[in-house]
Design a protein around this motif. Sequence first.
Motif, mmCIF file in Angstrom:
data_model
loop_
_atom_site.group_PDB
_atom_site.id
_atom_site.type_symbol
_atom_site.label_atom_id
_atom_site.label_comp_id
_atom_site.label_asym_id
_atom_site.label_seq_id
_atom_site.Cartn_x
_atom_site.Cartn_y
_atom_site.Cartn_z
ATOM 1 N N ASP A 268 -4.325 -23.354 77.396
ATOM 2 C CA ASP A 268 -3.649 -22.640 76.313
ATOM 3 C C ASP A 268 -2.144 -22.897 76.346
ATOM 4 O O ASP A 268 -1.465 -22.890 75.320
ATOM 5 C CB ASP A 268 -3.959 -21.143 76.433
ATOM 6 C CG ASP A 268 -3.682 -20.401 75.137
ATOM 7 O OD1 ASP A 268 -3.379 -21.054 74.118
ATOM 8 O OD2 ASP A 268 -3.767 -19.161 75.139
ATOM 9 N N ALA A 269 -1.615 -23.143 77.546
ATOM 10 C CA ALA A 269 -0.179 -23.394 77.671
ATOM 11 C C ALA A 269 0.140 -24.872 77.437
ATOM 12 O O ALA A 269 1.287 -25.293 77.591
ATOM 13 C CB ALA A 269 0.305 -22.948 79.049
ATOM 14 N N ARG B 27 2.486 -17.751 77.885
ATOM 15 C CA ARG B 27 2.380 -19.210 77.975
ATOM 16 C C ARG B 27 3.624 -19.868 78.592
ATOM 17 O O ARG B 27 3.493 -20.765 79.431
ATOM 18 C CB ARG B 27 2.068 -19.810 76.603
ATOM 19 C CG ARG B 27 0.598 -19.605 76.219
ATOM 20 C CD ARG B 27 0.314 -20.106 74.827
ATOM 21 N NE ARG B 27 1.164 -19.394 73.848
ATOM 22 C CZ ARG B 27 1.161 -19.656 72.546
ATOM 23 N NH1 ARG B 27 0.389 -20.615 72.049
ATOM 24 N NH2 ARG B 27 1.943 -18.968 71.738
#
Length: 753
Positions: A557-558, A645
């Motif tokens: 996701d990051a 993030r």
Amino acid sequence: MTAFKIEVRGIVQGVGFRPFVHKLVEREGFAGWIRNTSDGVQLELCGSRRALLRFVEELKYNSPPLALVESVTYSEVVPGEYKSFHIISSAAGESMRTLVSPDVGICDDCRRELLDPRDRRFRYPFINCTNCGPRFTIIKSVPYDRASTAMAGFAMCPECAAEFADIRDRRYHAQPDCCPACGPRCFFLDAEGKPVPGDAIELARSALRAGEIVCVKGLGGMHLACLPEPETVRELRRRKRRDEKPFAVMCRDLECARRLCRVSDAEASALTGHRKPIVLLEKYDAKSLLHLSENGSVGIMLPYTPLHVLLMGEDIDCLVMTSANISDTPIISDNAAALQELRDIADGFLLHNREIVTKCDDSLIRIYGGRDYPLRRSRGYVPYPVNVPVKRMLLACGAEQKASFCLAKPGHAFPSQHMGDLKNCETLENWENQIEHFSQLFDVAPEAIACDMHPDYLSTAYAEERAKRDGVPLLKVQHHHAHMASCMADNGLAGECLGLIWDGTGYGTDGRTWGAEILSGGYERFERVGTMRPIALAGGDAAIDGIWRAGLALLLDAGLDTRRFSDESGYEIVLQMLQTGTNSPESSGMGRLFDGVAAILGICRRASYEGQGAVLLEAEADAHESGEYLYEVHDLNGKSIFDWRVTIRAIAGELARGEGRDKIAARFMNTLISAAAEQLSELAGRTGLRRVVLSGGVFQNIYLMNRLPERLRALGLEVYTHSRVSTNDEGISLGQLMILEASHVSGGTAENS
Ligand code: ZN
Ligand code: ZN
Ligand code: FE
């Protein structure tokens, strides 16, 4: 001459209260009477006004150690024709259902007699008195007298009966009073369950000294005991199949405890007080005693029964003492079950013939801010009530994994003891039986029932069935709203406030998994005003143990390289699931963020017990590190969202540069603290609410507890934390109860967002 009618409410029966009153009355030369009532005692006394007023003050502030005086009220009456002082029997028809005392650790007087060769109870492992001994775990029904306890089968000898009847004696009306001539006895059995002739306690002691594992029957269940030598403990873990969970240690005395851990004054008084819980203490060196616990603390308790005092003797300083149960079943409490189920674990059995009526594990607390911070509220605390402004008879069914329940009648809430995970069917059965037992003990027939909103919790299923059967309304309460209400009730708060609820998993009103929530509201209603960016959990529950999956999701996701997990079996599939969103439900649980970061740091990739990732991450953190990472907080449709993030990118960058895990772990938690401070200060400004309650399983983390409240207070917020019930899911039932009381039932908790 003046006469007072005095009412004392609270736990004042079976705790040496009447002898205490008798002594005062004799000193002052009062005439009159005393009798038990359903919620305390009632007196009428004649004497001088000054002496009577002094007497009332003494009742309030000088009562015996175990008495819990809730209120003393008096009024002047017309003096009666009394020549002396006497005890009268209870008013006819008066229900004698009164508060029941928890089990009490051995008192100093009994300990002295136990070790005095001239005393008739010298080395008698069941010595007790009005100030100590078994209570809750031996009571079958009320009124509390010997016939309704596990002592029913032991008829008192004349000597014990004389003590029992003498108001000047320390054993006056001590229901479990007994001696070697009339009371229970111990016996020792070998691994095959064959009785071994000889002194049972000495046999157990030699087995322990020889490095064997011995099953010891205590107050609320069996323990497995052994010396704390690494070799022996490893063998116990192997046999118990409990690979990494921490073990508690019983120390002979405070000095022995101090040799293992740092003990503050507050911790010392918790250890030596009459409740005798396991107290989590800080190791001198976090990397020592790893065979007992892999984090920075060890759970320590002192001997709490005469049997334990004799077992340690003069020469055994410490014993590992862990609840005897097989993977998540309730603690074993009866002799036959112990011999059957522990035959492959124990080398010997130190048992006795007094029945354990109610299973009750050792309580587990920390000392935080000079007060108890309960993690498991059980022996020594249960069934003391928590005073709450409840006006009805209610039942709240709690959550599931750390199950509990809470019954209420006007003025009192009775949270149950630690129950374990209801997914285990024996645990579920014990939980259901205890609801019945409490209902009978406290004479509660619930007028309404509360449970969690989670559709799959077994406590929810029970509540639905029970509400239908009894024809009473059912309220389903959102998990984190219950956590918030629990901490409010714990602190006696009313009205509205903010709740910072950092938790593992809880079912949200939108059907999603929540767990890093900021709520505003009170018992009547709540609004979800803040949360964090959710984490996708590939395989759902599979990611709860396989926490590397959470780590992978964070990296993905990051926008980072995920190959550090490529050696995990199933890596490719999990990656694909996350990329396509297949079978990857989202969770905003703070526990999952800890899991993921622990996995990325390589501290723990697979949890062998609940919360292991978070526990190890906390243990790793450098307490002197004050740095932190970037984070983002933004507004989404009026909700404050913490976006992690950028934090994950910073962590990955530092790892690549070879920064120490101790620094990164600390900076990660410092970042969470800053993010929460920013969110809460903005929300406090927006809502006008300045009180913040902290609840949820993540707040078992003492690194956060030592920093976050201070930070919030510096922003002008009032911070409230738990001290009477646990911050984890065990505390939820109390919160559900308060929400049920405030509701006009039925349906579900409405979230007005
Ligand atoms: Zn005693
Ligand atoms: Zn006796
Ligand atoms: Fe929870």
